[in-house]
Design a protein around this motif. Structure first.
Motif, short mmCIF file in Angstrom:
data_model
loop_
_atom_site.label_atom_id
_atom_site.label_comp_id
_atom_site.label_asym_id
_atom_site.label_seq_id
_atom_site.Cartn_x
_atom_site.Cartn_y
_atom_site.Cartn_z
N ALA A 39 0.77 -0.94 -0.02
CA ALA A 39 -0.02 0.04 -0.02
C ALA A 39 0.59 1.30 0.10
CB ALA A 39 -0.85 -0.23 1.29
N GLU A 40 0.33 2.25 -0.42
CA GLU A 40 1.08 3.64 -0.65
C GLU A 40 2.42 3.69 -1.34
OE1 GLU A 40 -0.34 6.40 0.59
OE2 GLU A 40 -2.01 5.41 1.42
N ASN A 41 2.50 2.61 -2.45
CA ASN A 41 3.82 2.54 -3.17
C ASN A 41 4.64 1.99 -2.17
OD1 ASN A 41 2.72 3.30 -5.59
ND2 ASN A 41 3.04 5.31 -5.12
N ARG A 43 5.46 2.38 1.01
CA ARG A 43 5.80 3.43 1.98
C ARG A 43 4.84 2.99 3.41
NH1 ARG A 43 9.54 6.24 -0.34
NH2 ARG A 43 9.59 6.77 -2.26
N PRO A 45 3.21 4.59 6.63
CA PRO A 45 2.75 5.92 6.88
C PRO A 45 3.78 7.08 7.50
CG PRO A 45 1.48 4.15 8.17
CD PRO A 45 2.72 3.31 7.66
N HIS A 52 11.16 3.15 4.42
CA HIS A 52 10.60 1.90 3.63
C HIS A 52 10.18 0.83 4.98
CE1 HIS A 52 14.67 1.62 4.63
NE2 HIS A 52 14.72 0.06 4.97
N TRP A 53 9.49 -0.19 4.92
CA TRP A 53 9.24 -1.15 5.75
C TRP A 53 10.47 -2.12 6.15
CZ3 TRP A 53 5.11 -0.55 8.48
CH2 TRP A 53 3.95 -0.04 8.03
#
Length: 87
Positions: A39-41, A43, A45, A52-53
């Motif tokens: 989600a969100e490309n 990225r 929140p 990045h995750w």
């Protein structure tokens, strides 16, 4: 080593597949992990303040262990830490 060789000798190549395993099946929702990762490309929140995750961060957000997140990422070939190119 002898066990798989005996299975192959008795039933051929089909016998080398995974056998049914005992125990409760996994309960981790892979779709939720994939959706959260992509989600969100890809990225996280903005409130988290990271670009990045990481498996630990996403695991904490979803209430999972980081190893469960890593297993799903490997299974689906995701590498969220490599979303940006080197400049």
């Amino acid at each position: 080593m002898l066990k798989w060789r005996d299975r192959y000798g008795a039933s051929g190549i089909a016998a080398l597949g995974d056998l049914p395993r005992s125990g409760r099946p996994g309960t981790v929702d892979e779709v939720a992990v994939l959706v959260a990762t992509l989600a969100e490309n890809g990225r996280p929140p903005a409130r988290l303040g990271v670009t990045h995750w990481s498996s630990r961060l996403l695991g904490a957000e979803l209430g999972l262990s980081f190893s469960a997140v890593v297993k799903i990422w490997r299974k689906w070939g995701l590498q969220p830490h490599r979303v940006e190119t080197f400049k």
